[in-house]
Design a protein around this motif. Structure first.
Motif, PDB file in Angstrom:
ATOM      1  N   LYS A 180       0.812  -1.219   0.000  1.00 61.94           N
ATOM      2  CA  LYS A 180       0.000   0.000   0.000  1.00 61.94           C
ATOM      3  C   LYS A 180       0.844   1.267   0.000  1.00 61.94           C
ATOM      4  O   LYS A 180       0.551   2.224  -0.719  1.00 61.94           O
ATOM      5  N   THR A 181       1.900   1.297   0.799  1.00 62.55           N
ATOM      6  CA  THR A 181       2.747   2.486   0.855  1.00 62.55           C
ATOM      7  C   THR A 181       3.421   2.754  -0.492  1.00 62.55           C
ATOM      8  O   THR A 181       3.536   3.901  -0.923  1.00 62.55           O
ATOM      9  N   ALA A 182       3.843   1.686  -1.166  1.00 63.10           N
ATOM     10  CA  ALA A 182       4.451   1.832  -2.489  1.00 63.10           C
ATOM     11  C   ALA A 182       3.403   2.266  -3.513  1.00 63.10           C
ATOM     12  O   ALA A 182       3.702   3.026  -4.438  1.00 63.10           O
ATOM     13  N   SER A 183       2.167   1.810  -3.354  1.00 64.32           N
ATOM     14  CA  SER A 183       1.090   2.204  -4.261  1.00 64.32           C
ATOM     15  C   SER A 183       0.810   3.692  -4.154  1.00 64.32           C
ATOM     16  O   SER A 183       0.572   4.379  -5.160  1.00 64.32           O
ATOM     17  N   ILE A 184       0.820   4.221  -2.946  1.00 63.83           N
ATOM     18  CA  ILE A 184       0.589   5.645  -2.733  1.00 63.83           C
ATOM     19  C   ILE A 184       1.656   6.462  -3.436  1.00 63.83           C
ATOM     20  O   ILE A 184       1.367   7.448  -4.134  1.00 63.83           O
ATOM     21  N   LEU A 185       2.909   6.075  -3.282  1.00 54.35           N
ATOM     22  CA  LEU A 185       4.014   6.781  -3.931  1.00 54.35           C
ATOM     23  C   LEU A 185       3.896   6.685  -5.445  1.00 54.35           C
ATOM     24  O   LEU A 185       4.119   7.665  -6.167  1.00 54.35           O
ATOM     25  N   LEU A 186       3.531   5.520  -5.942  1.00 58.56           N
ATOM     26  CA  LEU A 186       3.364   5.303  -7.379  1.00 58.56           C
ATOM     27  C   LEU A 186       2.310   6.244  -7.946  1.00 58.56           C
ATOM     28  O   LEU A 186       2.538   6.951  -8.935  1.00 58.56           O
ATOM     29  N   LEU A 187       1.133   6.279  -7.331  1.00 61.19           N
ATOM     30  CA  LEU A 187       0.032   7.104  -7.805  1.00 61.19           C
ATOM     31  C   LEU A 187       0.381   8.592  -7.734  1.00 61.19           C
ATOM     32  O   LEU A 187       0.063   9.366  -8.645  1.00 61.19           O
ATOM     33  N   ARG A 188       1.040   8.997  -6.668  1.00 59.79           N
ATOM     34  CA  ARG A 188       1.410  10.403  -6.500  1.00 59.79           C
ATOM     35  C   ARG A 188       2.416  10.829  -7.562  1.00 59.79           C
ATOM     36  O   ARG A 188       2.315  11.920  -8.137  1.00 59.79           O
ATOM     37  N   THR A 189       3.367   9.967  -7.841  1.00 61.05           N
ATOM     38  CA  THR A 189       4.373  10.274  -8.865  1.00 61.05           C
ATOM     39  C   THR A 189       3.717  10.388 -10.234  1.00 61.05           C
ATOM     40  O   THR A 189       4.036  11.286 -11.016  1.00 61.05           O
ATOM     41  N   MET A 190       2.792   9.499 -10.534  1.00 60.45           N
ATOM     42  CA  MET A 190       2.073   9.551 -11.802  1.00 60.45           C
ATOM     43  C   MET A 190       1.371  10.892 -11.976  1.00 60.45           C
ATOM     44  O   MET A 190       1.426  11.516 -13.042  1.00 60.45           O
ATOM     45  N   SER A 191       0.692  11.342 -10.937  1.00 55.36           N
ATOM     46  CA  SER A 191      -0.033  12.601 -11.009  1.00 55.36           C
ATOM     47  C   SER A 191       0.911  13.781 -11.198  1.00 55.36           C
ATOM     48  O   SER A 191       0.639  14.692 -11.992  1.00 55.36           O
ATOM     49  N   GLU A 192       2.021  13.750 -10.501  1.00 58.55           N
ATOM     50  CA  GLU A 192       2.960  14.873 -10.530  1.00 58.55           C
ATOM     51  C   GLU A 192       3.589  15.085 -11.906  1.00 58.55           C
ATOM     52  O   GLU A 192       3.887  16.218 -12.290  1.00 58.55           O
ATOM     53  N   ILE A 193       3.790  14.023 -12.665  1.00 56.79           N
ATOM     54  CA  ILE A 193       4.452  14.173 -13.962  1.00 56.79           C
ATOM     55  C   ILE A 193       3.470  14.224 -15.133  1.00 56.79           C
ATOM     56  O   ILE A 193       3.886  14.336 -16.284  1.00 56.79           O
ATOM     57  N   SER A 194       2.169  14.163 -14.828  1.00 58.07           N
ATOM     58  CA  SER A 194       1.168  14.144 -15.893  1.00 58.07           C
ATOM     59  C   SER A 194       0.715  15.552 -16.254  1.00 58.07           C
ATOM     60  O   SER A 194       0.557  16.409 -15.371  1.00 58.07           O
ATOM     61  N   SER A 195       0.462  15.765 -17.532  1.00 55.63           N
ATOM     62  CA  SER A 195      -0.087  17.040 -17.976  1.00 55.63           C
ATOM     63  C   SER A 195      -1.541  17.141 -17.512  1.00 55.63           C
ATOM     64  O   SER A 195      -2.160  16.137 -17.170  1.00 55.63           O
ATOM     65  N   PRO A 196      -2.114  18.353 -17.489  1.00 53.02           N
ATOM     66  CA  PRO A 196      -3.513  18.509 -17.088  1.00 53.02           C
ATOM     67  C   PRO A 196      -4.437  17.634 -17.931  1.00 53.02           C
ATOM     68  O   PRO A 196      -4.191  17.403 -19.117  1.00 53.02           O
ATOM     69  N   ASN A 197      -5.500  17.136 -17.302  1.00 53.53           N
ATOM     70  CA  ASN A 197      -6.517  16.304 -17.959  1.00 53.53           C
ATOM     71  C   ASN A 197      -6.013  14.926 -18.354  1.00 53.53           C
ATOM     72  O   ASN A 197      -6.630  14.249 -19.183  1.00 53.53           O
ATOM     73  N   SER A 198      -4.904  14.515 -17.770  1.00 51.89           N
ATOM     74  CA  SER A 198      -4.489  13.129 -17.955  1.00 51.89           C
ATOM     75  C   SER A 198      -5.422  12.237 -17.145  1.00 51.89           C
ATOM     76  O   SER A 198      -6.058  12.677 -16.189  1.00 51.89           O
ATOM     77  N   GLU A 199      -5.521  10.977 -17.556  1.00 57.81           N
ATOM     78  CA  GLU A 199      -6.486  10.080 -16.924  1.00 57.81           C
ATOM     79  C   GLU A 199      -5.830   8.807 -16.398  1.00 57.81           C
ATOM     80  O   GLU A 199      -4.713   8.450 -16.806  1.00 57.81           O
ATOM     81  N   LEU A 200      -6.576   8.147 -15.543  1.00 61.59           N
ATOM     82  CA  LEU A 200      -6.090   6.947 -14.862  1.00 61.59           C
ATOM     83  C   LEU A 200      -7.165   5.869 -14.873  1.00 61.59           C
ATOM     84  O   LEU A 200      -8.353   6.156 -14.729  1.00 61.59           O
ATOM     85  N   PHE A 201      -6.749   4.619 -15.070  1.00 61.38           N
ATOM     86  CA  PHE A 201      -7.600   3.466 -14.757  1.00 61.38           C
ATOM     87  C   PHE A 201      -6.791   2.505 -13.911  1.00 61.38           C
ATOM     88  O   PHE A 201      -5.615   2.226 -14.193  1.00 61.38           O
ATOM     89  N   THR A 202      -7.424   1.986 -12.890  1.00 58.95           N
ATOM     90  CA  THR A 202      -6.842   0.884 -12.140  1.00 58.95           C
ATOM     91  C   THR A 202      -7.987   0.052 -11.578  1.00 58.95           C
ATOM     92  O   THR A 202      -9.143   0.473 -11.598  1.00 58.95           O
ATOM     93  N   ASP A 203      -7.682  -1.116 -11.103  1.00 65.76           N
ATOM     94  CA  ASP A 203      -8.675  -1.896 -10.394  1.00 65.76           C
ATOM     95  C   ASP A 203      -8.155  -2.207  -8.998  1.00 65.76           C
ATOM     96  O   ASP A 203      -6.947  -2.325  -8.774  1.00 65.76           O
ATOM     97  N   THR A 204      -9.082  -2.267  -8.061  1.00 72.00           N
ATOM     98  CA  THR A 204      -8.743  -2.553  -6.675  1.00 72.00           C
ATOM     99  C   THR A 204      -9.670  -3.663  -6.185  1.00 72.00           C
ATOM    100  O   THR A 204     -10.567  -4.107  -6.898  1.00 72.00           O
TER     101      THR A 204
END
Length: 271
Positions: A180-204
């Motif tokens: 879970k801790t690694a997942s949080i870092l992964l998701l945060r990094t993705m958001s930080e380097i993405s241009s506006p209006n970028s999108e995400l799909f994942t399953d939980t």
């Protein structure tokens, strides 16, 4: 002596995660059905010979409902609309496994879209070898890495990822395998380097699923989350998401009831 994993596969000679091969097997089986939801002519090539496992684990081989419903959902509810509204983009498959969308998904043909596939080195090497004579429909970049460690982002940037081009992040069957801790870092990094209006799909998955520890898939799940907690959890990592139980998009397949969850949304842009 050789060493076998939980699926009974010889890891010394076949180190590709068996869950990746089983997922490809399910796509290959769907392709052969009379009224299939999609066609993946490359899946069977990637599966290889798992006949011995199939004889001893017929239950696992037949439990393909969730894999098929998820593949269809991503193709038709996420990827197709994305391609129709973006002339140029980056599609990043984290934990790409033996995915073949770069070869099989027709809307990608003759486009300016780039697919980045990230997965473990052994998986990337195997996949590249098996598909070496096949031609992708768009620009395809493969990156051998480990998403549970922070180095992946530097490899992605070095491979040509642009922070100025819209990105569609697809984490298909990945997040619950990472702590879970690694997942949080992964998701945060993705958001930080993405241009506006970028999108995400994942399953939980919900916590009881993660606690099953049964079968080739759930025995390796690290964590789960209740559906009502998902929006707040993802907001803290930079994503504004909506979520739905997978059985609402089951396409008539058995995906279980209120256990697996589809999550999609956009990155939060601070003003």
């Amino acid at each position: 002596m050789c060493c076998k994993n939980d699926a009974g596969i010889d890891e010394k000679n076949d180190a590709v995660p068996f869950t990746a091969k089983l997922t490809a097997y399910h796509r290959a089986a769907e392709t052969k059905r009379k009224e299939s939801l999609f066609e993946d002519p490359y899946a069977e090539l990637l599966v290889g010979d798992i006949s011995d496992y199939a004889k001893e684990h017929r239950y696992s081989m037949a439990r393909d409902g969730y894999t098929i419903a998820r593949t269809y959902y991503i193709d038709e509810y996420l990827l197709r609309p994305w391609l129709s509204t973006h002339k140029e983009s980056q599609i990043i498959l984290l934990g790409a496994g033996l995915d073949t969308r770069a070869y099989r998904f027709a809307p990608l043909k003759n486009t300016k879209h780039t697919i980045f596939e990230l997965d473990l080195p052994v998986t990337i090497k195997y996949k590249t070898r098996i598909l070496e004579d096949q031609t992708p429909l768009c620009r395809l970049v493969r990156i051998p890495t480990d998403m549970s460690k922070p180095d992946w982002i530097h490899q992605l940037l070095d491979a040509g990822f642009s922070e100025d081009i819209p990105s569609l992040w697809i984490l298909e069957g990945l997040l619950y395998y990472i702590p879970k801790t690694a997942s949080i870092l992964l998701l945060r990094t993705m958001s930080e380097i993405s241009s506006p209006n970028s999108e995400l799909f994942t399953d939980t998955c919900v916590p009881p699923i993660a606690e099953l520890k049964f079968g080739p898939f759930t025995r390796h799940f690290e964590w789960g989350i209740e559906i009502m907690d998902i929006p707040a959890f993802f907001a803290k990592t930079g994503w504004d998401v909506s979520c739905v139980y997978a059985d609402e998009y089951d396409q008539g397949r058995d995906v279980g009831q209120k256990g697996m969850i589809f999550v999609r949304g956009e990155n939060i842009v601070e003003t």
